[in-house]
Design a protein around this motif. Sequence first.
Motif, PDB file in Angstrom:
ATOM      1  N   GLY A 260      -6.423  -6.152  -9.391  1.00 38.71           N
ATOM      2  CA  GLY A 260      -7.318  -5.002  -9.381  1.00 38.71           C
ATOM      3  C   GLY A 260      -6.674  -3.921  -8.538  1.00 38.71           C
ATOM      4  N   LEU A 261      -7.472  -3.167  -7.833  1.00 41.30           N
ATOM      5  CA  LEU A 261      -6.970  -2.075  -7.013  1.00 41.30           C
ATOM      6  C   LEU A 261      -7.681  -2.093  -5.664  1.00 41.30           C
ATOM      7  CD1 LEU A 261      -5.200   0.536  -7.048  1.00 41.30           C
ATOM      8  CD2 LEU A 261      -7.245   1.725  -7.807  1.00 41.30           C
ATOM      9  N   LEU A 262      -6.895  -2.143  -4.591  1.00 36.89           N
ATOM     10  CA  LEU A 262      -7.448  -2.018  -3.255  1.00 36.89           C
ATOM     11  C   LEU A 262      -7.243  -0.584  -2.792  1.00 36.89           C
ATOM     12  CD1 LEU A 262      -6.293  -5.131  -1.171  1.00 36.89           C
ATOM     13  CD2 LEU A 262      -8.586  -4.584  -1.938  1.00 36.89           C
ATOM     14  N   LEU A 263      -8.281   0.018  -2.284  1.00 41.83           N
ATOM     15  CA  LEU A 263      -8.196   1.350  -1.700  1.00 41.83           C
ATOM     16  C   LEU A 263      -8.458   1.219  -0.212  1.00 41.83           C
ATOM     17  CD1 LEU A 263     -10.193   3.242  -4.432  1.00 41.83           C
ATOM     18  CD2 LEU A 263      -7.749   3.397  -4.019  1.00 41.83           C
ATOM     19  N   HIS A 264      -7.459   1.569   0.593  1.00 38.66           N
ATOM     20  CA  HIS A 264      -7.569   1.560   2.046  1.00 38.66           C
ATOM     21  C   HIS A 264      -7.931   2.987   2.457  1.00 38.66           C
ATOM     22  CE1 HIS A 264      -5.390  -2.349   2.371  1.00 38.66           C
ATOM     23  NE2 HIS A 264      -4.868  -1.917   1.235  1.00 38.66           N
ATOM     24  N   LEU A 265      -9.135   3.182   2.960  1.00 39.13           N
ATOM     25  CA  LEU A 265      -9.623   4.524   3.268  1.00 39.13           C
ATOM     26  C   LEU A 265      -9.937   4.667   4.751  1.00 39.13           C
ATOM     27  CD1 LEU A 265     -12.199   4.853   0.346  1.00 39.13           C
ATOM     28  CD2 LEU A 265      -9.823   5.610   0.360  1.00 39.13           C
TER      29      LEU A 265
ATOM     30  N   PRO B  47       0.830  -1.206   0.000  1.00 40.96           N
ATOM     31  CA  PRO B  47       0.000   0.000   0.000  1.00 40.96           C
ATOM     32  C   PRO B  47       0.869   1.262   0.000  1.00 40.96           C
ATOM     33  CG  PRO B  47      -0.682  -1.509   1.743  1.00 40.96           C
ATOM     34  CD  PRO B  47       0.599  -2.030   1.186  1.00 40.96           C
ATOM     35  N   VAL B  48       0.480   2.248  -0.806  1.00 39.92           N
ATOM     36  CA  VAL B  48       1.178   3.535  -0.850  1.00 39.92           C
ATOM     37  C   VAL B  48       0.159   4.650  -0.654  1.00 39.92           C
ATOM     38  CG1 VAL B  48       3.099   2.754  -2.297  1.00 39.92           C
ATOM     39  CG2 VAL B  48       1.048   3.624  -3.374  1.00 39.92           C
ATOM     40  N   ASP B  49       0.586   5.710   0.010  1.00 37.35           N
ATOM     41  CA  ASP B  49      -0.282   6.861   0.231  1.00 37.35           C
ATOM     42  C   ASP B  49      -0.638   7.521  -1.087  1.00 37.35           C
ATOM     43  OD1 ASP B  49      -0.334   6.677   3.037  1.00 37.35           O
ATOM     44  OD2 ASP B  49       1.558   7.759   3.203  1.00 37.35           O
ATOM     45  N   ILE B  50      -1.895   7.951  -1.201  1.00 37.84           N
ATOM     46  CA  ILE B  50      -2.334   8.725  -2.359  1.00 37.84           C
ATOM     47  C   ILE B  50      -3.153   9.912  -1.872  1.00 37.84           C
ATOM     48  CG2 ILE B  50      -2.283   6.839  -4.040  1.00 37.84           C
ATOM     49  CD1 ILE B  50      -5.304   6.562  -3.713  1.00 37.84           C
ATOM     50  N   ASP B  51      -3.298  10.882  -2.724  1.00 41.91           N
ATOM     51  CA  ASP B  51      -4.067  12.077  -2.413  1.00 41.91           C
ATOM     52  C   ASP B  51      -5.544  11.717  -2.274  1.00 41.91           C
ATOM     53  OD1 ASP B  51      -4.954  14.658  -2.091  1.00 41.91           O
ATOM     54  OD2 ASP B  51      -4.489  15.301  -4.125  1.00 41.91           O
ATOM     55  N   VAL B  52      -6.199  12.294  -1.280  1.00 41.02           N
ATOM     56  CA  VAL B  52      -7.622  12.003  -1.072  1.00 41.02           C
ATOM     57  C   VAL B  52      -8.484  12.530  -2.208  1.00 41.02           C
ATOM     58  CG1 VAL B  52      -7.411  11.834   1.432  1.00 41.02           C
ATOM     59  CG2 VAL B  52      -7.969  14.030   0.387  1.00 41.02           C
ATOM     60  N   ALA B  53      -7.923  13.426  -3.036  1.00 46.26           N
ATOM     61  CA  ALA B  53      -8.660  13.946  -4.194  1.00 46.26           C
ATOM     62  C   ALA B  53      -8.466  13.078  -5.437  1.00 46.26           C
ATOM     63  CB  ALA B  53      -8.212  15.379  -4.499  1.00 46.26           C
ATOM     64  N   ASN B  54      -7.742  11.981  -5.315  1.00 44.90           N
ATOM     65  CA  ASN B  54      -7.507  11.059  -6.427  1.00 44.90           C
ATOM     66  C   ASN B  54      -8.839  10.578  -7.001  1.00 44.90           C
ATOM     67  OD1 ASN B  54      -7.276   8.098  -7.370  1.00 44.90           O
ATOM     68  ND2 ASN B  54      -5.157   8.791  -7.408  1.00 44.90           N
ATOM     69  N   VAL B  55      -8.903  10.430  -8.308  1.00 46.86           N
ATOM     70  CA  VAL B  55     -10.146  10.044  -8.985  1.00 46.86           C
ATOM     71  C   VAL B  55     -10.665   8.690  -8.488  1.00 46.86           C
ATOM     72  CG1 VAL B  55      -9.004   8.998 -11.002  1.00 46.86           C
ATOM     73  CG2 VAL B  55     -11.311   9.901 -11.212  1.00 46.86           C
ATOM     74  N   HIS B  56      -9.772   7.736  -8.196  1.00 40.23           N
ATOM     75  CA  HIS B  56     -10.204   6.423  -7.703  1.00 40.23           C
ATOM     76  C   HIS B  56     -10.820   6.537  -6.307  1.00 40.23           C
ATOM     77  CE1 HIS B  56      -8.450   4.374 -11.102  1.00 40.23           C
ATOM     78  NE2 HIS B  56      -7.295   4.997 -10.882  1.00 40.23           N
TER      79      HIS B  56
ATOM     80  N   ASN C 283     -15.663  -4.299 -14.494  1.00 41.71           N
ATOM     81  CA  ASN C 283     -16.607  -3.320 -13.969  1.00 41.71           C
ATOM     82  C   ASN C 283     -17.233  -3.752 -12.643  1.00 41.71           C
ATOM     83  OD1 ASN C 283     -17.839  -0.836 -14.073  1.00 41.71           O
ATOM     84  ND2 ASN C 283     -19.639  -1.593 -15.159  1.00 41.71           N
ATOM     85  N   THR C 284     -16.377  -4.163 -11.674  1.00 40.69           N
ATOM     86  CA  THR C 284     -16.878  -4.539 -10.350  1.00 40.69           C
ATOM     87  C   THR C 284     -16.181  -3.729  -9.267  1.00 40.69           C
ATOM     88  OG1 THR C 284     -15.276  -6.323 -10.067  1.00 40.69           O
ATOM     89  CG2 THR C 284     -17.391  -6.922 -11.025  1.00 40.69           C
ATOM     90  N   THR C 285     -16.928  -3.425  -8.240  1.00 38.95           N
ATOM     91  CA  THR C 285     -16.426  -2.756  -7.047  1.00 38.95           C
ATOM     92  C   THR C 285     -17.084  -3.408  -5.849  1.00 38.95           C
ATOM     93  OG1 THR C 285     -16.203  -0.676  -8.260  1.00 38.95           O
ATOM     94  CG2 THR C 285     -16.163  -0.533  -5.877  1.00 38.95           C
TER      95      THR C 285
ATOM     96  N   VAL D 205     -11.970  -0.840   3.221  1.00 35.18           N
ATOM     97  CA  VAL D 205     -11.150  -1.284   2.097  1.00 35.18           C
ATOM     98  C   VAL D 205     -12.099  -1.606   0.948  1.00 35.18           C
ATOM     99  CG1 VAL D 205      -9.474  -2.961   1.245  1.00 35.18           C
ATOM    100  CG2 VAL D 205      -9.384  -2.205   3.637  1.00 35.18           C
ATOM    101  N   VAL D 206     -11.856  -0.968  -0.189  1.00 36.03           N
ATOM    102  CA  VAL D 206     -12.670  -1.163  -1.381  1.00 36.03           C
ATOM    103  C   VAL D 206     -11.805  -1.803  -2.454  1.00 36.03           C
ATOM    104  CG1 VAL D 206     -14.005   0.006  -3.176  1.00 36.03           C
ATOM    105  CG2 VAL D 206     -14.110   0.829  -0.825  1.00 36.03           C
ATOM    106  N   HIS D 207     -12.327  -2.846  -3.101  1.00 36.78           N
ATOM    107  CA  HIS D 207     -11.615  -3.523  -4.195  1.00 36.78           C
ATOM    108  C   HIS D 207     -12.329  -3.215  -5.504  1.00 36.78           C
ATOM    109  CE1 HIS D 207     -10.738  -6.973  -6.895  1.00 36.78           C
ATOM    110  NE2 HIS D 207      -9.518  -6.710  -6.467  1.00 36.78           N
ATOM    111  N   THR D 208     -11.564  -2.774  -6.493  1.00 36.22           N
ATOM    112  CA  THR D 208     -12.139  -2.532  -7.817  1.00 36.22           C
ATOM    113  C   THR D 208     -11.396  -3.359  -8.860  1.00 36.22           C
ATOM    114  OG1 THR D 208     -10.700  -0.666  -8.324  1.00 36.22           O
ATOM    115  CG2 THR D 208     -12.765  -0.171  -7.223  1.00 36.22           C
TER     116      THR D 208
END
Length: 116
Positions: free
Chosen positions: A74-79, A33-42, A105-107, A97-100
């Motif tokens: 896919g992509l895991l988003l840890h929020l 996991p790496v930090d990303i901006d909270v304004a990121n489109v994902h 086309n699944t989330t 944690v959201v998986h896309t």
Amino acid sequence: MAGIWMCVCALLSAAFFTSTSATLHEEGLLGLPVDIDVANVHVQQAVEFLKQHLSLTSDQKVIVENAKRQAVAGLLLHLTIKIESETLNTSTRCNIVVHTSPWINTTNIVYNSCSI
């Protein structure tokens, strides 16, 4: 003479490996996991998904406090989010944690610590 060349090759290999692993450590290893901006489109897409699937009311506001992304199948988003209710004047902090998988086309919500 062959022994000298083997030592030289071993030293060069060690130097290359050390510099490569230092570079990978600085940039983050693939899959961690790496930090990303909270304004990121994902992140914003995940918030919209969460608003629908957490049954939030119109007076509840979602604020993303921290976001990390992780490349998997896919992509895991840890929020880390805060859900504020304007009418009740309350807030709840959650880890989600959201998986896309955009190619199919699944989330999905993988983990949810919210108790709203």
